[in-house]
Design a protein around this motif. Sequence first.
Motif, PDB file in Angstrom:
ATOM      1  N   THR A 184       0.819  -1.206   0.000  1.00 16.30           N
ATOM      2  CA  THR A 184       0.000   0.000   0.000  1.00 16.30           C
ATOM      3  C   THR A 184       0.856   1.260   0.000  1.00 16.30           C
ATOM      4  O   THR A 184       0.529   2.239  -0.679  1.00 16.30           O
ATOM      5  CB  THR A 184      -0.955  -0.014   1.208  1.00 16.30           C
ATOM      6  N   VAL A 185       1.957   1.252   0.738  1.00 19.18           N
ATOM      7  CA  VAL A 185       2.871   2.403   0.749  1.00 19.18           C
ATOM      8  C   VAL A 185       3.433   2.631  -0.663  1.00 19.18           C
ATOM      9  O   VAL A 185       3.504   3.772  -1.142  1.00 19.18           O
ATOM     10  CB  VAL A 185       4.008   2.209   1.777  1.00 19.18           C
ATOM     11  N   ILE A 199     -13.893   7.048  -0.535  1.00 17.73           N
ATOM     12  CA  ILE A 199     -13.477   6.477   0.753  1.00 17.73           C
ATOM     13  C   ILE A 199     -14.016   5.059   0.904  1.00 17.73           C
ATOM     14  O   ILE A 199     -13.300   4.146   1.328  1.00 17.73           O
ATOM     15  CB  ILE A 199     -13.911   7.393   1.920  1.00 17.73           C
ATOM     16  N   LEU A 200     -15.281   4.849   0.538  1.00 13.19           N
ATOM     17  CA  LEU A 200     -15.850   3.501   0.581  1.00 13.19           C
ATOM     18  C   LEU A 200     -15.099   2.560  -0.359  1.00 13.19           C
ATOM     19  O   LEU A 200     -14.809   1.410  -0.011  1.00 13.19           O
ATOM     20  CB  LEU A 200     -17.339   3.536   0.227  1.00 13.19           C
ATOM     21  N   SER A 201     -14.766   3.050  -1.552  1.00 11.82           N
ATOM     22  CA  SER A 201     -14.005   2.250  -2.508  1.00 11.82           C
ATOM     23  C   SER A 201     -12.633   1.894  -1.945  1.00 11.82           C
ATOM     24  O   SER A 201     -12.164   0.762  -2.081  1.00 11.82           O
ATOM     25  CB  SER A 201     -13.856   3.015  -3.829  1.00 11.82           C
ATOM     26  N   GLY A 202     -12.000   2.859  -1.302  1.00 13.25           N
ATOM     27  CA  GLY A 202     -10.689   2.601  -0.684  1.00 13.25           C
ATOM     28  C   GLY A 202     -10.774   1.568   0.425  1.00 13.25           C
ATOM     29  O   GLY A 202      -9.911   0.699   0.543  1.00 13.25           O
ATOM     30  N   ALA A 203     -11.821   1.643   1.224  1.00 10.99           N
ATOM     31  CA  ALA A 203     -12.010   0.658   2.300  1.00 10.99           C
ATOM     32  C   ALA A 203     -12.227  -0.737   1.714  1.00 10.99           C
ATOM     33  O   ALA A 203     -11.642  -1.720   2.188  1.00 10.99           O
ATOM     34  CB  ALA A 203     -13.193   1.058   3.181  1.00 10.99           C
ATOM     35  N   ALA A 204     -13.050  -0.820   0.667  1.00  9.64           N
ATOM     36  CA  ALA A 204     -13.291  -2.114   0.020  1.00  9.64           C
ATOM     37  C   ALA A 204     -12.010  -2.658  -0.600  1.00  9.64           C
ATOM     38  O   ALA A 204     -11.720  -3.853  -0.505  1.00  9.64           O
ATOM     39  CB  ALA A 204     -14.387  -1.980  -1.041  1.00  9.64           C
ATOM     40  N   THR A 205     -11.231  -1.775  -1.224  1.00  5.77           N
ATOM     41  CA  THR A 205      -9.956  -2.193  -1.810  1.00  5.77           C
ATOM     42  C   THR A 205      -9.012  -2.726  -0.733  1.00  5.77           C
ATOM     43  O   THR A 205      -8.390  -3.774  -0.904  1.00  5.77           O
ATOM     44  CB  THR A 205      -9.290  -1.016  -2.555  1.00  5.77           C
ATOM     45  N   GLY A 206      -8.911  -1.997   0.364  1.00  7.97           N
ATOM     46  CA  GLY A 206      -8.034  -2.433   1.455  1.00  7.97           C
ATOM     47  C   GLY A 206      -8.420  -3.796   1.995  1.00  7.97           C
ATOM     48  O   GLY A 206      -7.571  -4.667   2.196  1.00  7.97           O
ATOM     49  N   LEU A 207      -9.709  -3.994   2.217  1.00  9.01           N
ATOM     50  CA  LEU A 207     -10.166  -5.297   2.705  1.00  9.01           C
ATOM     51  C   LEU A 207      -9.921  -6.392   1.674  1.00  9.01           C
ATOM     52  O   LEU A 207      -9.484  -7.497   2.020  1.00  9.01           O
ATOM     53  CB  LEU A 207     -11.649  -5.229   3.074  1.00  9.01           C
ATOM     54  N   SER A 208     -10.154  -6.079   0.405  1.00 13.02           N
ATOM     55  CA  SER A 208      -9.898  -7.045  -0.665  1.00 13.02           C
ATOM     56  C   SER A 208      -8.427  -7.454  -0.664  1.00 13.02           C
ATOM     57  O   SER A 208      -8.101  -8.639  -0.750  1.00 13.02           O
ATOM     58  CB  SER A 208     -10.282  -6.435  -2.019  1.00 13.02           C
TER      59      SER A 208
END
Length: 138
Positions: A37-38, A69-78
């Motif tokens: 992610t970094v 922000i929701l998309s980023g959260a979903a991406t992170g969890l994915s």
Amino acid sequence: MWKYYALLSAFFAALTAIFAKVGVRDINSNLATAIRTVMIFIITWGVVFWGHHQHEIHLIERRTWVFLILSGAATGLSWLFYFKALQEGDVARVAPIDKLSVVITLLLAYIFLHEDITPKVLFGALLITVGSILMMLK
């Protein structure tokens, strides 16, 4: 032009799976995801500054912020689940299962965005589903 971008996306996603499988071999998958992610952070903000788009941030509407922000959260969890799956499973079996996201995306786009699903698209989704299930079986 979008088709070329999509093919490049698929190519780099394939490299992601191979590189990630090797990268999570000896460390915690969550730490591996954080390191990845970094790198993504550096590359994407580099592209924003290179293109001089950083000044456009103040133009972003609240609704857009919420969905990004929701998309980023979903991406992170994915990514967290993907790296964990890669750490424990074969990349040749994890990656096709991950591609079931195509089928799920089609379904969600139909329900929430009212996008059409043609018979050709439905048949393709069926093939992806059957292929993913076959690759899941040992």
